[in-house]
Design a protein around this motif. Structure first.
Motif, short mmCIF file in Angstrom:
data_model
loop_
_atom_site.label_atom_id
_atom_site.label_comp_id
_atom_site.label_asym_id
_atom_site.label_seq_id
_atom_site.Cartn_x
_atom_site.Cartn_y
_atom_site.Cartn_z
N THR A 1 -6.71 -2.59 -2.47
CA THR A 1 -5.92 -1.48 -1.96
C THR A 1 -6.27 -1.13 -0.52
O THR A 1 -5.49 -0.47 0.16
CB THR A 1 -6.11 -0.22 -2.83
OG1 THR A 1 -7.50 0.13 -2.84
CG2 THR A 1 -5.63 -0.47 -4.25
N GLU A 2 -7.42 -1.59 -0.05
CA GLU A 2 -7.85 -1.30 1.31
C GLU A 2 -7.79 -2.57 2.16
O GLU A 2 -8.07 -3.66 1.67
CB GLU A 2 -9.27 -0.74 1.31
CG GLU A 2 -9.42 0.57 0.56
CD GLU A 2 -8.59 1.68 1.16
OE1 GLU A 2 -8.44 1.71 2.40
OE2 GLU A 2 -8.08 2.52 0.39
N GLN B 1 0.81 -1.21 0.00
CA GLN B 1 0.00 0.00 0.00
C GLN B 1 0.85 1.26 0.00
O GLN B 1 0.51 2.25 -0.64
CB GLN B 1 -0.93 0.00 1.22
CG GLN B 1 -1.98 -1.10 1.16
CD GLN B 1 -2.81 -1.14 2.42
OE1 GLN B 1 -2.33 -0.86 3.50
NE2 GLN B 1 -4.07 -1.50 2.27
N THR C 1 -4.69 -7.41 4.30
CA THR C 1 -5.20 -6.92 3.02
C THR C 1 -5.29 -8.06 2.01
O THR C 1 -4.37 -8.85 1.89
CB THR C 1 -4.27 -5.82 2.46
OG1 THR C 1 -4.12 -4.80 3.43
CG2 THR C 1 -4.84 -5.23 1.17
#
Length: 215
Positions: free
Chosen positions: A84-85, A55, A79
């Motif tokens: 991406t989150e 990230q 993750t």
């Protein structure tokens, strides 16, 4: 009616996904990875350890016990590969060292079995989307005392079995739930029975690599 099966969306490999340690926490991915990483001039070859946080691109700090090193108040994050989150976060905000606690329902003071009580103030969150990454119908991450460990300091062996009868018997105000479910964010306190008055608290449900916070 068939009862729902429950699953711990674990840090270790499951039938669906495997977990790789990264700087913010862990990455759930379809296949295990192998990466070499230098830490304190030691060359490590740790299974499922990524060299940088996907990230942020920041270097991953991992100790010799395969724990991602965090500061108090910093979140460990899990993750899913390609996302991406994060899907899971846990933060140890504070650790209080106690030489006794109040017995639940009695008011008497009791002593720890291992030497010291650690009152861990933590927060955890699990994304609602976590359920789609497991076969079972309910995704959970455990938060009871049995999934925590301690060490005497950096790169020291992790001691487990902190969920003693004494720790369980303590009257804890604002006690943490034993697990966080998909879509929930919870906070609270966990009582551990530790042999060390200082060192590191470790969250590592499978004993294969998690996060560590100094106290």
């Amino acid at each position: 009616m068939k009862p729902k099966n429950k699953v711990i969306a674990s840090i270790a490999a499951t039938a669906v996904v495997a977990a790789a340690v990264v700087g913010g926490g862990m990455v759930l991915e379809r296949n295990n990875v192998q990466a070499e990483q230098t830490n304190d001039d030691q060359q490590l070859n740790l299974k499922n350890v990524a060299p940088v946080d996907p990230q942020t691109g920041a270097r991953v700090l991992v100790d010799l016990e395969s724990q991602v090193v965090k500061n108090l108040g910093e979140a460990g994050k899990l993750t899913v590969e390609g996302e991406t989150e994060p899907s899971f976060e846990i933060t140890v905000k504070n650790v209080q060292v106690l030489d006794s606690c109040t017995l639940r329902g009695d008011g008497k003071k009791i002593k720890p079995e291992n030497g010291y009580f650690l009152l861990v103030d933590a927060e955890a969150w699990l994304a609602a989307s976590a359920e789609k990454y497991v076969d079972e119908e309910i995704a959970l991450m455990p938060l009871d005392a049995s999934v925590f460990g301690v060490s005497s300091g950096k790169n020291k062996p992790v001691k487990r079995s902190l969920d003693t009868i004494a720790a369980f018997s303590c009257d804890v105000s604002g006690a943490m739930d034993i697990a966080v479910g998909a879509g929930d964010r919870i906070s609270g306190k966990i009582m551990l029975d530790s042999p060390y008055s200082s060192g590191q608290v470790v969250y590592d449900p499978e004993g294969t690599g998690g996060w560590t916070w100094d106290y």
